[in-house]
Design a protein around this motif. Structure first.
Motif, PDB file in Angstrom:
ATOM      1  N   ASP A 108       0.823  -1.208   0.000  1.00 49.20           N
ATOM      2  CA  ASP A 108       0.000   0.000   0.000  1.00 49.20           C
ATOM      3  C   ASP A 108       0.857   1.258   0.000  1.00 49.20           C
ATOM      4  O   ASP A 108       0.455   2.290  -0.536  1.00 49.20           O
ATOM      5  N   ALA A 109       2.025   1.178   0.646  1.00 53.89           N
ATOM      6  CA  ALA A 109       2.864   2.378   0.759  1.00 53.89           C
ATOM      7  C   ALA A 109       4.293   2.017   1.123  1.00 53.89           C
ATOM      8  O   ALA A 109       4.549   1.017   1.788  1.00 53.89           O
ATOM      9  N   ASP A 185      13.303   5.714  -6.247  1.00 60.87           N
ATOM     10  CA  ASP A 185      12.819   6.035  -7.594  1.00 60.87           C
ATOM     11  C   ASP A 185      11.841   4.960  -8.099  1.00 60.87           C
ATOM     12  O   ASP A 185      10.813   5.278  -8.719  1.00 60.87           O
ATOM     13  N   TYR A 187       9.842   3.023  -6.368  1.00 64.27           N
ATOM     14  CA  TYR A 187       8.519   3.119  -5.737  1.00 64.27           C
ATOM     15  C   TYR A 187       7.824   4.447  -6.029  1.00 64.27           C
ATOM     16  O   TYR A 187       6.586   4.505  -6.066  1.00 64.27           O
ATOM     17  N   ALA A 188       8.600   5.494  -6.274  1.00 63.48           N
ATOM     18  CA  ALA A 188       7.992   6.768  -6.683  1.00 63.48           C
ATOM     19  C   ALA A 188       7.303   6.599  -8.040  1.00 63.48           C
ATOM     20  O   ALA A 188       6.190   7.101  -8.257  1.00 63.48           O
ATOM     21  N   ASP A 189       7.954   5.881  -8.954  1.00 65.26           N
ATOM     22  CA  ASP A 189       7.363   5.632 -10.279  1.00 65.26           C
ATOM     23  C   ASP A 189       6.048   4.873 -10.171  1.00 65.26           C
ATOM     24  O   ASP A 189       5.177   5.007 -11.030  1.00 65.26           O
ATOM     25  N   ARG A 190       5.924   4.081  -9.125  1.00 66.79           N
ATOM     26  CA  ARG A 190       4.704   3.276  -8.926  1.00 66.79           C
ATOM     27  C   ARG A 190       3.699   3.960  -8.003  1.00 66.79           C
ATOM     28  O   ARG A 190       2.734   3.347  -7.570  1.00 66.79           O
ATOM     29  N   LYS A 191       3.954   5.240  -7.686  1.00 65.85           N
ATOM     30  CA  LYS A 191       3.054   6.060  -6.852  1.00 65.85           C
ATOM     31  C   LYS A 191       2.839   5.452  -5.461  1.00 65.85           C
ATOM     32  O   LYS A 191       1.765   5.582  -4.866  1.00 65.85           O
ATOM     33  N   LEU A 192       3.853   4.794  -4.947  1.00 64.55           N
ATOM     34  CA  LEU A 192       3.749   4.169  -3.623  1.00 64.55           C
ATOM     35  C   LEU A 192       4.588   4.890  -2.572  1.00 64.55           C
ATOM     36  O   LEU A 192       4.465   4.604  -1.384  1.00 64.55           O
ATOM     37  N   TYR A 194       5.990   7.635  -0.026  1.00 63.57           N
ATOM     38  CA  TYR A 194       5.616   8.770   0.821  1.00 63.57           C
ATOM     39  C   TYR A 194       6.853   9.141   1.637  1.00 63.57           C
ATOM     40  O   TYR A 194       7.454   8.281   2.279  1.00 63.57           O
TER      41      TYR A 194
END
Length: 217
Positions: A108-109, A185, A187-192, A194
């Motif tokens: 989820d995050a 990077d 996980y940022a690309d996958r919008k996960l 925070y």
């Protein structure tokens, strides 16, 4: 709620992990604890991991990933999990994506506790330890109540671990930055991903994390 907790050494990851699992009924899966449990239980993968560690070798990805998959199938992960120390590479991150999809327990995050490396270098280099009982202090914010006397055992001899000496700390942080940056990077690309500001009071950091988690509930 399924999480990865990230942060450089000294960023307060351990403290925040404890606070998260007190507030939320999820399993805290530390790579070190996972290895120790598998070896203690004598599982096949635990034996394989032990054979590499006994020889001073890195445990291969396929063994580590197998242990993670086993651990994510245990009953205490049904309400969620928080991975700490895994993944460490893009290959492991990709394997984790496959594992969590197969188990129907997707992430989820990914919460990254962000602190300026210069601040972390100062924090880590300020640590010192009681020679008698191992109590840990910090010249910046946690000295003994009586100067030169350990609060816990009354000892008067202190030392600094080689790991906490400035030159070692700088190298350790650089290694971790180089390892973490591609993962952040990924996980940022996958919008996960925070990111929370770790350079503030412990409770303020946790308040930021709570806001992120509350939005997922």
């Amino acid at each position: 709620m399924n999480l990865i907790l990230m942060g450089l050494p000294g960023a307060g990851k351990g403290t925040q992990a404890e606070k998260i699992v007190v507030k939320y009924p999820i399993a805290h899966i530390s790579t070190g604890d996972m290895f120790r449990a598998a070896m203690a239980n004598g599982t096949e993968l635990g034996k394989q991991a032990k054979s590499y560690m006994d020889q001073g070798q890195l445990v291969p990805d396929e063994v580590t990933e197998g242990l993670v998959k086993e651990r994510l199938q245990e009953p205490d992960t049904e309400s969620g999990y928080m991975l700490d120390g895994f993944p460490r590479t893009i290959a492991q991150a990709e394997a984790l994506t496959d594992i969590t999809a197969e188990l129907n327990k997707p992430l989820d995050a990914v919460i990254n506790i962000d602190v300026d490396p210069k601040i972390l270098a100062d924090r880590l280099s300020a640590r010192y330890i009681c020679k008698t009982c191992g109590a840990t202090y910090n010249k910046l914010y946690h000295n003994p109540k009586v100067e030169g006397t350990c609060d816990r055992c009354g000892g008067h001899e202190f030392f600094q671990r080689d790991d906490d000496k400035p030159e070692t700390v700088q190298n350790r942080l650089q290694v971790n930055i180089e390892m973490n940056t591609p993962l952040l990077d990924f996980y940022a690309d996958r919008k996960l991903l925070y990111t929370v500001n770790g350079d503030q009071d412990i409770d303020a950091v946790f308040a930021e994390i709570e806001k992120i988690l509350a939005a997922m509930a």
